[in-house]
Design a protein around this motif. Structure first.
Motif, mmCIF file in Angstrom:
data_model
loop_
_atom_site.group_PDB
_atom_site.id
_atom_site.type_symbol
_atom_site.label_atom_id
_atom_site.label_comp_id
_atom_site.label_asym_id
_atom_site.label_seq_id
_atom_site.Cartn_x
_atom_site.Cartn_y
_atom_site.Cartn_z
ATOM 1 N N GLU A 6 0.842 -1.214 0.000
ATOM 2 C CA GLU A 6 0.000 0.000 0.000
ATOM 3 C C GLU A 6 0.862 1.244 0.000
ATOM 4 O O GLU A 6 0.611 2.199 -0.732
ATOM 5 C CB GLU A 6 -0.907 -0.021 1.234
ATOM 6 C CG GLU A 6 -1.941 1.090 1.266
ATOM 7 C CD GLU A 6 -3.156 0.740 0.451
ATOM 8 O OE1 GLU A 6 -3.931 1.654 0.150
ATOM 9 O OE2 GLU A 6 -3.337 -0.433 0.116
ATOM 10 N N ALA A 7 1.919 1.257 0.795
ATOM 11 C CA ALA A 7 2.755 2.451 0.909
ATOM 12 C C ALA A 7 3.508 2.737 -0.372
ATOM 13 O O ALA A 7 3.676 3.889 -0.776
ATOM 14 C CB ALA A 7 3.741 2.280 2.066
ATOM 15 N N GLU A 81 -19.426 -5.966 4.167
ATOM 16 C CA GLU A 81 -18.839 -4.734 3.662
ATOM 17 C C GLU A 81 -17.760 -5.069 2.624
ATOM 18 O O GLU A 81 -17.050 -6.066 2.752
ATOM 19 C CB GLU A 81 -18.212 -3.931 4.802
ATOM 20 C CG GLU A 81 -19.199 -3.459 5.852
ATOM 21 C CD GLU A 81 -20.048 -2.296 5.373
ATOM 22 O OE1 GLU A 81 -19.681 -1.662 4.353
ATOM 23 O OE2 GLU A 81 -21.069 -2.010 6.018
ATOM 24 N N GLU A 82 -17.652 -4.249 1.611
ATOM 25 C CA GLU A 82 -16.650 -4.449 0.571
ATOM 26 C C GLU A 82 -16.292 -3.110 -0.041
ATOM 27 O O GLU A 82 -16.807 -2.076 0.365
ATOM 28 C CB GLU A 82 -17.188 -5.411 -0.494
ATOM 29 C CG GLU A 82 -18.504 -4.967 -1.101
ATOM 30 C CD GLU A 82 -19.133 -6.025 -1.979
ATOM 31 O OE1 GLU A 82 -18.589 -7.139 -2.072
ATOM 32 O OE2 GLU A 82 -20.168 -5.738 -2.595
ATOM 33 N N HIS A 148 -11.953 4.904 -0.788
ATOM 34 C CA HIS A 148 -10.873 3.924 -0.688
ATOM 35 C C HIS A 148 -10.897 3.291 0.695
ATOM 36 O O HIS A 148 -10.782 3.981 1.709
ATOM 37 C CB HIS A 148 -9.507 4.581 -0.922
ATOM 38 C CG HIS A 148 -8.361 3.669 -0.612
ATOM 39 N ND1 HIS A 148 -8.085 2.566 -1.377
ATOM 40 C CD2 HIS A 148 -7.442 3.682 0.405
ATOM 41 C CE1 HIS A 148 -7.033 1.930 -0.867
ATOM 42 N NE2 HIS A 148 -6.632 2.586 0.204
ATOM 43 N N LEU A 149 -11.036 1.973 0.726
ATOM 44 C CA LEU A 149 -11.028 1.233 1.976
ATOM 45 C C LEU A 149 -9.883 0.226 1.960
ATOM 46 O O LEU A 149 -9.760 -0.566 1.011
ATOM 47 C CB LEU A 149 -12.350 0.482 2.181
ATOM 48 C CG LEU A 149 -13.602 1.333 2.421
ATOM 49 C CD1 LEU A 149 -14.840 0.449 2.441
ATOM 50 C CD2 LEU A 149 -13.485 2.109 3.722
ATOM 51 N N THR A 150 -9.053 0.243 2.973
ATOM 52 C CA THR A 150 -8.006 -0.756 3.103
ATOM 53 C C THR A 150 -8.626 -2.075 3.546
ATOM 54 O O THR A 150 -9.773 -2.114 4.005
ATOM 55 C CB THR A 150 -6.956 -0.317 4.140
ATOM 56 O OG1 THR A 150 -7.598 -0.219 5.423
ATOM 57 C CG2 THR A 150 -6.353 1.038 3.772
ATOM 58 N N GLU A 151 -7.875 -3.154 3.396
ATOM 59 C CA GLU A 151 -8.365 -4.447 3.850
ATOM 60 C C GLU A 151 -8.654 -4.416 5.353
ATOM 61 O O GLU A 151 -9.607 -5.024 5.833
ATOM 62 C CB GLU A 151 -7.343 -5.538 3.531
ATOM 63 C CG GLU A 151 -7.168 -5.816 2.040
ATOM 64 C CD GLU A 151 -8.445 -6.295 1.373
ATOM 65 O OE1 GLU A 151 -9.262 -6.967 2.058
ATOM 66 O OE2 GLU A 151 -8.655 -5.998 0.189
ATOM 67 N N ALA A 152 -7.807 -3.696 6.094
ATOM 68 C CA ALA A 152 -8.003 -3.596 7.544
ATOM 69 C C ALA A 152 -9.310 -2.873 7.870
ATOM 70 O O ALA A 152 -10.033 -3.260 8.800
ATOM 71 C CB ALA A 152 -6.822 -2.868 8.184
ATOM 72 N N GLU A 156 -12.606 -4.297 9.780
ATOM 73 C CA GLU A 156 -13.157 -3.601 10.946
ATOM 74 C C GLU A 156 -14.662 -3.403 10.792
ATOM 75 O O GLU A 156 -15.428 -3.605 11.742
ATOM 76 C CB GLU A 156 -12.457 -2.257 11.103
ATOM 77 C CG GLU A 156 -12.941 -1.410 12.250
ATOM 78 C CD GLU A 156 -12.298 -0.031 12.276
ATOM 79 O OE1 GLU A 156 -12.997 0.945 12.598
ATOM 80 O OE2 GLU A 156 -11.093 0.068 11.952
ATOM 81 N N LYS A 157 -15.096 -3.021 9.601
ATOM 82 C CA LYS A 157 -16.518 -2.811 9.355
ATOM 83 C C LYS A 157 -17.307 -4.120 9.434
ATOM 84 O O LYS A 157 -18.496 -4.126 9.766
ATOM 85 C CB LYS A 157 -16.722 -2.168 7.974
ATOM 86 C CG LYS A 157 -16.360 -0.691 7.899
ATOM 87 C CD LYS A 157 -16.468 -0.194 6.467
ATOM 88 C CE LYS A 157 -16.315 1.326 6.374
ATOM 89 N NZ LYS A 157 -17.540 2.027 6.784
ATOM 90 N N ASN A 158 -16.652 -5.227 9.098
ATOM 91 C CA ASN A 158 -17.327 -6.521 9.122
ATOM 92 C C ASN A 158 -17.299 -7.188 10.491
ATOM 93 O O ASN A 158 -17.931 -8.230 10.684
ATOM 94 C CB ASN A 158 -16.700 -7.459 8.086
ATOM 95 C CG ASN A 158 -17.179 -7.166 6.678
ATOM 96 O OD1 ASN A 158 -18.362 -6.930 6.467
ATOM 97 N ND2 ASN A 158 -16.270 -7.163 5.717
ATOM 98 N N ASN A 159 -16.563 -6.618 11.425
ATOM 99 C CA ASN A 159 -16.438 -7.206 12.756
ATOM 100 C C ASN A 159 -16.747 -6.161 13.830
ATOM 101 O O ASN A 159 -15.915 -5.856 14.685
ATOM 102 C CB ASN A 159 -15.031 -7.777 12.955
ATOM 103 C CG ASN A 159 -14.744 -8.947 12.037
ATOM 104 O OD1 ASN A 159 -15.184 -10.061 12.282
ATOM 105 N ND2 ASN A 159 -14.014 -8.689 10.972
#
Length: 392
Positions: A6-7, A81-82, A148-152, A156-159
């Motif tokens: 990502e960076a 969430e995706e 833009h949503l990171t995998e993290a 977080e949104k799914n848990n």
């Protein structure tokens, strides 16, 4: 070739910056906003398949006070969430063009975006806690925007914590108690007890499945920038007219007990207002509930009158500040990205109380395959080929 981190996707160049306006300064000239006009509507089925029908359309039905909004929680089907791709919005706009329903040429469109992204852009100057990121592509003069949503962040949104998950459900349950699959005038027995659950309480409109959605795509204009915006609509009042004039937005909030609660609610009204304003929704119905989820009262607000309700109060927000900021931001963004290649992706970071940073991403992210479908940056290959070859 291994996918870069990502960076490493961010080019090591100085980002372009734009500061938020001072909240104490009202714009000297109001930024015009055109009344939204619907282009097309579509539904998602229980399998979350897009179809160009109104199968998921719901009609407003007065919810019973005292309803327990925790009912049916264990049967809730929650879509995971995706990434907030704009593919469905592109399919809808392309469909409308193909059927001759849209008077808007793509050459005239400055921005294509989901309603949620535009709401976050316009209200960003008043956000004091949560930063967020957005990706942008400029192709043939049109900017395509998506969060833009990171995998993290997706994880977080799914848990969610159980308490937060339950509060989220209360909102969906209120929608079920407030809507029916049938328009007013049908046999009341059909509206009260859905066949799948004969023991459901009065007013229950069916178990919650967030795969099912009814969406509207509208055209509008902010300043001289034409926008195509899509978003989910909760229901209509009376009958569906083919335009937003009978749309209703449904919201829940804690019962107001004191001045502090009132101030918190007035701040929430900023988001409620722009969510409805951007799609042309004229009415917002708010169900007030106890912490345990019992519906106590209900109030209907005319969207157009909400700014006047909060004017002059401590911590009040001003929609003219938001519209002026939105126009300046989109103009700044267009000027920043217009010199790049058509398949370039840019990242916009919204920093609370400060402003935005805009930086170009590395070309390694341009061509990807996601869920078996080839993409060019933010866009599915089929759409890219259509607009790039001039056959749209």
């Amino acid at each position: 070739m291994p996918k870069p981190s990502e960076a490493s996707n961010l080019q090591q160049t100085e980002p372009k910056r734009l500061s938020y306006p001072k909240m104490s300064l009202r714009p000297t000239k109001a930024t015009p906003f055109q009344l939204p006009t619907q282009i097309i509507s579509f539904s998602y089925t229980p399998e979350h398949v897009l179809e160009f029908t109104n199968s998921a359309l719901r009609y407003f039905s007065e919810p019973p006070l005292g309803a327990q909004l925790g009912y049916g929680y264990e049967r809730w089907i929650r879509r995971p969430e995706e990434r907030g791709r704009i593919d469905s919005l592109l399919k809808a706009f392309d469909r409308a063009k193909g059927e001759g329903k849209s008077p808007v040429n793509l050459d005239d469109v400055g921005v294509v975006s989901w309603r949620g992204v535009m709401t976050r852009i316009l209200t960003a100057p008043y956000e004091d806690r949560d930063g967020w990121d957005m990706n942008v592509m400029l192709v043939n003069g049109t900017m395509y925007l998506e969060e833009h949503l990171t995998e993290a962040k997706i994880a977080e949104k799914n848990n969610l914590e159980p308490r937060h998950r339950k509060m989220m459900y209360y909102g969906y349950a209120f929608e079920s108690f407030s809507t029916s699959e049938n328009p007013p005038g049908h046999d009341s027995a059909q509206l009260t007890v859905p066949r799948s659950h004969p023991t459901a309480p009065p007013g229950w409109g069916g178990d919650v499945d967030t795969n099912v959605q009814w969406c509207s795509v509208v055209r509008t204009k902010l300043g001289d920038i034409r926008l195509v915006i899509g978003g989910e609509v909760d229901c209509v009042r009376g009958k569906y007219t083919g335009s937003p004039d009978t749309f209703v937005e449904l919201k829940t909030s804690l019962t107001i007990r004191n001045a502090n609660d009132e101030a918190k609610f007035e701040k929430k009204l900023l988001k409620f207002y722009f969510q409805s304003f951007l799609l042309g929704v004229p009415e917002i119905v708010v169900g007030f509930r106890t912490p345990s989820g019992q519906l106590t009262t209900m109030q209907s607000f005319k969207t157009i009158e909400i700014p006047r309700m909060v004017r002059g109060k401590p911590g009040a927000w001003d929609p003219s500040v938001c519209l002026d900021w939105g126009f300046r931001f989109l103009t700044f963004l267009r000027d920043t990205v217009r010199a790049s290649d058509a398949d370039s992706i840019w990242r916009v970071s919204f920093v609370p109380k400060k402003g935005v940073h805009v930086m170009k991403l590395d070309s390694a992210e341009v061509a990807v395959v996601e869920n078996g479908e080839e993409r060019v940056g933010l866009l599915p290959r089929w759409y890219w080929d259509k607009i790039w070859t001039g056959t749209e």
